[in-house]
Design a protein around this motif. Structure first.
Motif, PDB file in Angstrom:
ATOM      1  N   PHE A   1      15.747  -5.853 -12.640  1.00  0.00           N
ATOM      2  CA  PHE A   1      16.999  -5.149 -12.817  1.00  0.00           C
ATOM      3  C   PHE A   1      18.202  -6.078 -12.332  1.00  0.00           C
ATOM      4  O   PHE A   1      18.076  -6.736 -11.416  1.00  0.00           O
ATOM      5  CB  PHE A   1      17.019  -4.029 -11.824  1.00  0.00           C
ATOM      6  CG  PHE A   1      18.430  -3.325 -11.715  1.00  0.00           C
ATOM      7  CD1 PHE A   1      18.941  -2.626 -12.773  1.00  0.00           C
ATOM      8  CD2 PHE A   1      19.411  -3.634 -10.671  1.00  0.00           C
ATOM      9  CE1 PHE A   1      20.203  -2.266 -12.805  1.00  0.00           C
ATOM     10  CE2 PHE A   1      20.708  -3.103 -10.866  1.00  0.00           C
ATOM     11  CZ  PHE A   1      20.957  -2.226 -11.613  1.00  0.00           C
TER      12      PHE A   1
ATOM     13  N   TRP B   1      23.642   0.747 -21.138  1.00  0.00           N
ATOM     14  CA  TRP B   1      24.870  -0.181 -21.264  1.00  0.00           C
ATOM     15  C   TRP B   1      24.912  -1.519 -21.306  1.00  0.00           C
ATOM     16  O   TRP B   1      23.964  -1.983 -20.323  1.00  0.00           O
ATOM     17  CB  TRP B   1      25.858   0.585 -20.414  1.00  0.00           C
ATOM     18  CG  TRP B   1      26.434   1.958 -20.536  1.00  0.00           C
ATOM     19  CD1 TRP B   1      25.557   3.077 -20.620  1.00  0.00           C
ATOM     20  CD2 TRP B   1      27.797   2.478 -20.260  1.00  0.00           C
ATOM     21  NE1 TRP B   1      26.337   4.148 -20.465  1.00  0.00           N
ATOM     22  CE2 TRP B   1      27.540   3.621 -20.753  1.00  0.00           C
ATOM     23  CE3 TRP B   1      28.824   1.719 -20.305  1.00  0.00           C
ATOM     24  CZ2 TRP B   1      28.705   4.779 -20.470  1.00  0.00           C
ATOM     25  CZ3 TRP B   1      30.091   2.562 -20.224  1.00  0.00           C
ATOM     26  CH2 TRP B   1      29.921   4.166 -20.376  1.00  0.00           C
TER      27      TRP B   1
ATOM     28  N   ASP C   1      14.723   3.647 -22.256  1.00  0.00           N
ATOM     29  CA  ASP C   1      15.929   4.144 -21.680  1.00  0.00           C
ATOM     30  C   ASP C   1      17.066   3.682 -22.897  1.00  0.00           C
ATOM     31  O   ASP C   1      16.743   2.526 -23.563  1.00  0.00           O
ATOM     32  CB  ASP C   1      16.430   3.694 -20.178  1.00  0.00           C
ATOM     33  CG  ASP C   1      17.515   4.611 -19.731  1.00  0.00           C
ATOM     34  OD1 ASP C   1      18.078   5.495 -20.574  1.00  0.00           O
ATOM     35  OD2 ASP C   1      17.720   4.451 -18.574  1.00  0.00           O
ATOM     36  N   VAL C   2      18.152   3.897 -22.797  1.00  0.00           N
ATOM     37  CA  VAL C   2      19.403   3.359 -23.264  1.00  0.00           C
ATOM     38  C   VAL C   2      20.281   2.840 -22.235  1.00  0.00           C
ATOM     39  O   VAL C   2      20.780   3.531 -21.693  1.00  0.00           O
ATOM     40  CB  VAL C   2      20.124   4.357 -24.385  1.00  0.00           C
ATOM     41  CG1 VAL C   2      21.379   3.664 -24.998  1.00  0.00           C
ATOM     42  CG2 VAL C   2      19.033   5.023 -25.215  1.00  0.00           C
TER      43      VAL C   2
ATOM     44  N   ILE D   1      22.108  -2.983 -18.496  1.00  0.00           N
ATOM     45  CA  ILE D   1      22.046  -2.470 -17.266  1.00  0.00           C
ATOM     46  C   ILE D   1      20.876  -1.439 -17.359  1.00  0.00           C
ATOM     47  O   ILE D   1      21.043  -0.105 -17.452  1.00  0.00           O
ATOM     48  CB  ILE D   1      23.151  -1.690 -17.058  1.00  0.00           C
ATOM     49  CG1 ILE D   1      24.451  -2.675 -17.034  1.00  0.00           C
ATOM     50  CG2 ILE D   1      23.342  -0.934 -15.433  1.00  0.00           C
ATOM     51  CD1 ILE D   1      25.741  -1.891 -16.866  1.00  0.00           C
ATOM     52  N   GLY D   2      19.783  -2.062 -17.074  1.00  0.00           N
ATOM     53  CA  GLY D   2      18.408  -1.200 -17.250  1.00  0.00           C
ATOM     54  C   GLY D   2      17.341  -1.766 -16.258  1.00  0.00           C
ATOM     55  O   GLY D   2      17.615  -2.830 -15.631  1.00  0.00           O
ATOM     56  N   GLU D   3      16.320  -1.276 -16.272  1.00  0.00           N
ATOM     57  CA  GLU D   3      15.340  -1.708 -15.124  1.00  0.00           C
ATOM     58  C   GLU D   3      13.958  -1.222 -15.699  1.00  0.00           C
ATOM     59  O   GLU D   3      13.691  -0.362 -16.426  1.00  0.00           O
ATOM     60  CB  GLU D   3      15.594  -0.660 -13.940  1.00  0.00           C
ATOM     61  CG  GLU D   3      14.845  -1.117 -12.775  1.00  0.00           C
ATOM     62  CD  GLU D   3      14.914  -0.345 -11.563  1.00  0.00           C
ATOM     63  OE1 GLU D   3      16.078  -0.735 -10.753  1.00  0.00           O
ATOM     64  OE2 GLU D   3      14.614   0.826 -11.352  1.00  0.00           O
TER      65      GLU D   3
ATOM     66  N   PHE E   1      25.519  -0.102 -26.555  1.00  0.00           N
ATOM     67  CA  PHE E   1      24.339   0.419 -26.082  1.00  0.00           C
ATOM     68  C   PHE E   1      22.856  -0.210 -26.539  1.00  0.00           C
ATOM     69  O   PHE E   1      22.795  -0.672 -27.723  1.00  0.00           O
ATOM     70  CB  PHE E   1      24.126   2.033 -26.554  1.00  0.00           C
ATOM     71  CG  PHE E   1      25.164   2.931 -25.965  1.00  0.00           C
ATOM     72  CD1 PHE E   1      25.370   2.880 -24.585  1.00  0.00           C
ATOM     73  CD2 PHE E   1      25.962   3.438 -26.660  1.00  0.00           C
ATOM     74  CE1 PHE E   1      26.215   3.783 -24.002  1.00  0.00           C
ATOM     75  CE2 PHE E   1      27.151   4.306 -26.185  1.00  0.00           C
ATOM     76  CZ  PHE E   1      27.239   4.215 -24.799  1.00  0.00           C
TER      77      PHE E   1
END
Lengths: 247, 1115
Positions: free
Chosen positions: A231, A188, A185-186, A216-218, A150
């Motif tokens: 992203f 993966w 966000d957190v 895997i964030g934006e 994470f």
């Protein structure tokens, strides 16, 4: 950048155990089966869309390591990166938006963008050459590093002059700013790379590794400021680490 | 007793005599070869599935085949006199696939102990000819954080996260239940079909898709998801099917129980509903919540429904009672199952679940209302070769009708007592029952007969009779009495199916299957909504208008009326005072459901040779409307409705007589019966021992939503009351009750609609690249055609000098998707497994417009002169209904002159017209009259609305994905710490769902990344931010005798990620892409000028992190 390099080198120097080689005498099994702690210093290079927002930064990490066998090592890692400053203060926008004939290119000199990443990952190292131990002198070999976990990220933006403000005849109001916001966000994430490990003794080792981190964030877009949606998030990491097997 | 039941069931199947087939596979097949250690065949060797009477004898070449094997894990034995018995354990069987199990027997002179080996499924499925993913009972048990079949389906590549559609990203978002509304432009059918034990569970037979799937998790044996090209046995779908096979009882008794507690907390973003900021009076700067003001706290309701203080209807209750704290509500969920034998030949499995979950926001109920779900199956082994199963799924739930018309406003209804909602409750029932007979004629030939009935019903109860304006407190802010709105619904759909399938393993490598099905639909629907304000009244109906018109006065032969009552100074109908209301226009529409038949037949052959597997099949579908269609009289008086009905029926109707004296005189027409042929083809071939490639092609047809064929919708004209006593006789006919004929807008289905079609091509590769790790990659092209598109017609009415609008549907919507699905997975070994999926969609749709056209009608004076006009009415003093009146010659002249002016204006503006005969000489090249009719006195201007295609660039291609991760240890695992093994029997589940944002439109006025830094004038498409949701489950097991209780912790949306509210695709939201603002977030200019504070309440609508604790045990 220069200050960062000095910091990393100093950290590595002080982190090296002073008598690790001497402790190795009389040990036959090397590091296999031992658990230890590691400290890393890295340079993280944003890539793809991230590079439009940030520059390379130094980073630091800690990890717990367990040499399962001669080929495999398990790590539980925390590393922290702060991409600061970003490039948003260089971004320009056209104003007033609805009147191309009057367009001026305007920057927000007081704008600030920074992003922190706190990563908690579980990694595996697959050693391409079996580790026979450290008691016979300095040995080592390459390894493949892979892992996932994470990644907590916080991308903060503030101080952007509002590009959508109307032209009231007195020029742009530079005090009219978008409210500060952050993308938090957190995610993966995965990391994958290669490295070389040097066993200085049956308790101490140094490695250099290069890893790709994919989150895997934006991050949100701001089209008027020339910033596209990002992203997923990527950064490339090059670093050195020292580790000491305590038991 | 059991034989009697079996006999009765078979008799039932025979007596009912309706036909249907659509076999849906619920079993797999085991095949292999028995040889000695030298590789020579052992003919006559017996192979049996341990613990059953199922088995086969090896043929002369040593081959054997066992059909009808239930999915799951089995143990198999092979034996032959003189050879050591061999047992293969962990033989995994998957629905529709062949499990190959070969035996090698060793010759022995003495009786030796059996040799036990563990079977292994091949790393890639050799007979996967189309994209198919499956979830077994073991996986479901190991990952309890995924709660139901739709959630499991949503985790597979190519399936939307809500389990509603396949391979469409978020581009087509109008599908699904509860989404079709007045403004729905394209009432698309369901794209994804679910079957439970071979019985179809989702249907198109109401105003929106009914997607009740209803199977409890504890009853699922296997879920298989086909996103590409399902075999020919499946029809009426859009290239995606999910088969659920339920569990059966075994020879031992088993039980399962789970209780889950939901921890209280705030479940939405933004301010708490009681936060004074929401209730800040901008004018006074004071909060409207004044808990420190005794006078405010003691305010009594002294106004009542009549709006006057000091009258009899004042309740005197406290208006501002202390609010219930909706953030301090816990929840409960219970699920259980029990299974076992009943006698020697019968077994059962039944499960049930219910929950009471806290609401997300203040609501009439602070927990979800009662809901129950039951799944059950009885299995009879009638004879060794005859098997009978009876099963079913039942679900019921209640909800308050928080429709757009009746929604309690954020914060302003806080002081209403819990349990009160102006719109009342809705109760929904769904059930499915089936009987399923399998008869093996030989070891290689069998037939299956399946009869089923499913039923869906929605009914509102506790509805207030009529509508009043909301009564507020003295500050005119908080609601003091429940707001009453009209929001009734009574829908029911029943489907009867009879399915027959014949299967035969013709040769070793040739499995033939053929079948037929018939489905008989019966559906009615009646909904009405109103905010209580004029012009806000809408009615949706669907039943057999033709048959009901034959009996329009009901059984008593009398027209029924509802007496009037005066409430709040307004004359309203009083349904409570009504007597017998058996006219179809009142309640008896239920006696006239719309009936329709669907028929189908298929044949398919699965050929296996030299490693290659070919699936080829063809399906024929037919659909019969089950009677003629007659537009309801209320529709037919609208001239434009009359003409477009003519047009799409390709009929020229002659005279009409005025409504309602002889409604049967309105012409009827036959709908378009449909015959469709659907070829399917798939082939797979191994590349290496650890990889395989497949290609498949299929064509699919899906029925339009029934409402788009049979439904009618109308909305009262602006300014019209809901009910009007037109003849002032203090009673209401149904005509008056429904708001008269003053419609502002209308919408109508058409039986001339054709089924939508989809063509799907795909190429995929499966590769077991190392150890237990497998990768799948599939590229596909998918094109949908002939989906329904809403069109608009506008009559320029020369009498009322208004434009009257009507909608209708035609097969015009199309779209295409190119996509890539990727999946990487690891089988459960070494205590962990995972699967990661990602799908990209590059889509182009003509979604808003494209071929949509708009027609504007202009009548000329000749039209008026021939009495074809239907807007002049007198009131029938007996019934209160309008009676058509012919125009006088003076009116014809005056109105005709104005009508001709309108036509002339269109000609002068050089618009492209279908011209009337009278003006034909002015536009010599134009079409004269309507092309499909004999009408030559209406001019029409037809134009299309340009479509927006997108996304504009590849970077904005939508994608969705998921990751599931499982770590599980067996009992006794791990080091002992303090006398216990903390890592023993531990299970950790992690699930990540990635959902693309919904599309909407915007215009970028300056150069930007999306316009390649150029200035353009085009509209762009944009997607809202991607939504990420992580769920976590941790459970720890113990052993207490035979019991294995586990305690667990679960968290949904573990990281509190925000998901933006879905945005309808034709809306504009410029500030989101341009400045990164969220929807409803004020710009700095708005904040500066109005001091507006952003409340995220309306920007993010998903639930925040929720924490659960519980216990589950199995026996």
């Amino acid at each position: 950048m220069k200050r960062g390099i000095i910091s990393v080198v100093c950290l590595m120097f002080f982190a090296l155990p002073g008598n690790s080689y001497g402790d190795a005498h009389g040990q036959d099994t090397g590091v296999v089966g031992k658990v230890g702690l590691g400290l890393s210093g890295n340079f993280n290079f944003p890539v793809f869309g991230m590079s439009d927002r940030f520059r390379a930064q130094e980073a630091f990490g800690l990890y717990f390591t367990y040499a399962r066998d001669a080929r495999n090592t398990l790590e539980v890692e925390f590393h922290r990166t702060r991409f600061d400053p970003g490039k948003i203060q260089e971004a320009t926008f056209y104003w007033p938006e609805d009147k191309p004939e009057e367009w001026q290119k305007i920057t927000s000199p007081l704008a600030r963008n920074y992003m922190t990443v706190n990563a908690f990952t579980i990694n595996g190292l697959y050693h391409l050459k079996e580790r026979t131990g450290g008691s016979d002198g300095v040995t080592g070999g390459p390894f493949i590093a892979y892992g996932g976990g994470f990644y907590h990220y916080k991308n903060s933006v503030s101080g952007l002059i509002f590009a959508g403000q109307p032209n009231l005849g007195g020029g742009i109001d530079t005090t009219l700013e978008l409210a500060p916001f952050d993308d938090t966000d957190v995610a993966w994430g995965l990391n994958f790379g290669l490295g070389i490990e040097v066993l200085a003794s049956d308790r101490a080792a140094v490695d250099a590794r290069a890893r790709w981190n994919l989150l895997i964030g934006e991050l949100r877009q701001m089209e008027s400021y020339g910033v596209a949606r990002t992203f997923p998030l990527h950064y490339f990491e090059i670093g050195l680490s020292v580790k000491y097997y305590v038991m | 007793m059991i034989r009697k039941l079996a006999f009765l069931s078979v008799l039932l199947v025979c007596v009912l005599g309706v036909q249907d087939w659509a076999q849906a596979a619920t079993t797999g097949k085991i095949a292999g070869r028995v040889m000695d250690i030298k590789g020579d065949p052992l003919p006559g060797a017996n192979v049996v599935i341990t613990g059953t009477n199922r088995g086969a004898t090896a043929d002369a070449e040593g081959y054997y085949i066992i059909l009808l094997v239930l999915p799951g894990t089995h143990s198999m034995e092979a034996s032959l006199v003189g050879y050591q018995k061999v047992v293969q354990q962990d033989v995994k069987v998957v629905v529709g696939y062949t499990s190959t199990v070969d035996f090698s027997l060793t010759e022995t002179a003495l009786e030796a102990a059996e040799l036990i080996v563990t079977a292994e499924r091949p790393p890639v499925e050799p007979d996967k000819t189309a994209s198919k993913y499956y979830v077994t009972a073991d996986e479901i048990d190991l990952q309890p954080v995924v709660k139901d079949a739709r959630a499991w389906a949503g985790l597979q590549p190519g399936v939307q996260k809500d389990g509603r559609s396949v391979r469409q990203g978020n581009f087509q978002m109008d599908e699904g239940e509860r989404r079709a509304g007045w403004y729905t432009t394209t009432p698309k059918p369901i794209s994804l079909t679910y079957t439970v034990d071979g019985v179809r569970m989702v249907n198109n037979d109401r105003r929106a898709a009914n997607m009740f799937t209803g199977v409890n998790r504890a009853s699922i044996q296997e879920i298989s998801v086909v996103t590409g090209v399902p075999e020919a046995e499946y029809g009426n779908m859009d290239a995606g099917i999910i088969n659920i096979v339920t569990r059966e009882g075994s020879r031992d008794y088993h039980g399962f129980f789970e209780y889950r507690y939901t921890v209280p907390g705030k479940r939405h973003y933004g301010f708490n509903a009681y936060d004074p900021i929401i209730h800040l009076n901008q004018g006074t700067g004071r909060s409207r919540i004044r808990l420190d003001d005794p006078a405010w706290l003691q305010e009594k309701e002294d106004i009542g429904a009549d709006g006057l203080p000091g009258t009899a209807d004042d309740s005197g209750r406290l208006v501002h009672i202390q609010p219930d704290d909706y953030t301090d509500i816990s929840g409960h969920r219970v699920e259980g199952s029990i299974s076992g034998p009943i006698g020697d030949k019968t077994s059962f499995h039944v499960s049930a679940q219910t929950d009471r979950q806290p609401v997300q926001r203040p609501d009439p109920a602070l927990r979800s209302l009662p809901n129950y779900q039951v799944t059950g199956k009885l299995t009879f082994g009638v004879r060794p070769n005859i098997n009978l199963k009876l099963g079913g799924v039942y679900g019921t739930n209640q909800n308050f009708r928080n429709t757009r018309e009746s929604a309690l406003s954020a914060g302003r209804d806080l002081y209403l007592p819990a349990g009160i909602d102006g719109a009342g409750k809705e109760i929904e029932w769904n059930s499915m029952l089936y009987a399923y007979l399998t008869h093996s004629l030989s070891s290689r030939t069998l037939y299956e007969l399946r009869i089923s009935r499913s039923d869906s019903e929605q009914d509102t109860s506790g509805m207030p009779i009529e509508t009043f304006n909301v009564v507020r407190d003295h500050d005119k802010w908080f609601t003091a009495t429940p707001r009453e709105v009209r929001d009734y619904r009574l829908n029911r759909q029943t489907r009867h199916n009879l399915k027959f399938d014949f299967s035969s393993q013709v040769t070793k490598g040739n499995f033939f299957k053929a079948g037929a099905e018939a489905t008989w639909f019966r559906t009615y629907q009646w909904e009405s909504q109103s905010r209580g304000t004029s012009g806000s009244y809408r009615v949706w109906t669907m039943y057999d208008y033709y048959e009901s018109a034959q009996n329009r006065l009901g059984a008593d032969g009398q027209m029924d009326y509802v007496p009037a009552t005066t409430v709040n100074g307004v004359k309203l109908p009083d349904l409570r005072g009504a007597g017998n209301l058996d006219d179809p226009a009142w309640n008896a529409f239920r006696d006239y459901p719309r009936g329709a038949f669907q028929l189908g037949a298929y044949a398919q052959d699965k050929m296996e040779f030299e490693g290659m597997v070919v699936n080829v099949g063809v399906r024929l579908d037919a659909y019969d409307h089950g009677g003629q269609t007659r537009p309801e009289p209320v529709w037919s008086v609208l001239p434009q409705n009359r003409w477009f009905a003519d047009a799409d029926a390709s009929l020229a109707r002659q005279g009409q007589t005025p409504y309602p004296n002889n409604p049967q005189s309105f012409p009827t027409y036959d709908g378009l019966n449909m015959f469709k042929l659907s070829p399917r083809f798939g082939v797979s071939h191994p590349i290496t021992a650890r990889s395989a490639i497949h290609f498949s092609y299929g064509r699919f047809f899906v029925l339009p939503i029934f409402y788009a064929m049979y439904g009618q919708t109308w909305q009262a004209a602006s300014g019209r009351s809901i009910a009007e006593d037109l003849n002032a006789d203090n009673r209401y006919s149904s005509y008056e009750y429904y708001g008269g004929l003053e419609m502002g807008s209308t919408k109508r289905g058409s039986t001339n609609s054709r089924p939508g079609s989809t063509v799907n091509y795909e190429v995929g590769v499966d590769w077991n690249f190392v150890s237990d790790y497998t990768a799948n990659a599939t590229m596909f092209y998918r094109r949908t055609e002939d989906y329904l598109q809403q069109n608009n017609t506008f009559l320029h009415d020369p009498v009322e000098k208004q434009i009257k609008r009507a909608h209708w549907y035609q097969n015009a919507y199309s779209g295409e998707t190119r996509g890539l699905e990727l999946a990487v997975s690891k089988r459960f070994t070494n205590f962990f497994s995972f699967r990661a999926t990602w799908s990209w969609y590059w889509e182009q749709n003509n979604f808003y417009g494209g071929r949509e056209w708009v027609g504007r009608w202009f009548v000329d004076s000749d039209f008026l002169a021939k009495d074809a006009y239907r807007f002049k009415f007198a009131i029938d003093q007996t019934t209160g209904e309008r009676v058509w009146q012919p125009l006088s010659s003076a009116e014809v002249n005056a109105i005709g002159m104005f009508a001709d002016q309108l036509v002339q204006q269109e000609i002068d503006a050089n618009r492209e017209l279908w011209i009337t005969e009278k003006f034909a000489n002015q536009v010599p090249d134009a079409q004269v009259g309507f092309p499909w009719t004999d009408e030559r006195n209406i001019a029409a201007r037809i134009h299309t609305i340009g479509g927006v295609r997108g996304p504009a660039n590849m970077r904005d291609a939508t994608g969705d994905g998921s990751i599931t991760f499982l770590f599980a240890t067996p009992e006794g695992y791990g080091p002992e710490v303090g006398g216990s093994k903390v890592l023993s029997d531990l299970n950790v589940n992690l699930v990540l769902r990635i959902e693309p944002g919904t599309f909407f439109r915007y215009s970028q006025p300056t150069p930007s990344p999306s316009t390649a830094n150029k200035l353009i004038r085009n509209q762009l498409l944009f997607t809202n931010p991607t939504a990420f949701r992580t769920d976590l489950g941790i459970q720890k097991g113990f052993r207490i005798g035979k019991l294995r209780p586990t305690v667990f912790f679960e968290a949904t949306n573990l990281f509190n990620a925000k998901k933006p509210r879905p945005i309808r695709r034709w809306n504009f939201f410029h500030d989101i892409p341009k400045y990164g603002l969220a929807e409803n977030q004020p710009t700095p200019v708005v904040v500066r000028d109005n001091n507006q504070i952003w409340d995220q309440w309306n920007s993010y609508t998903n639930r925040t992190r929720e924490i659960y604790f519980g216990v589950r045990t199995s026996m």
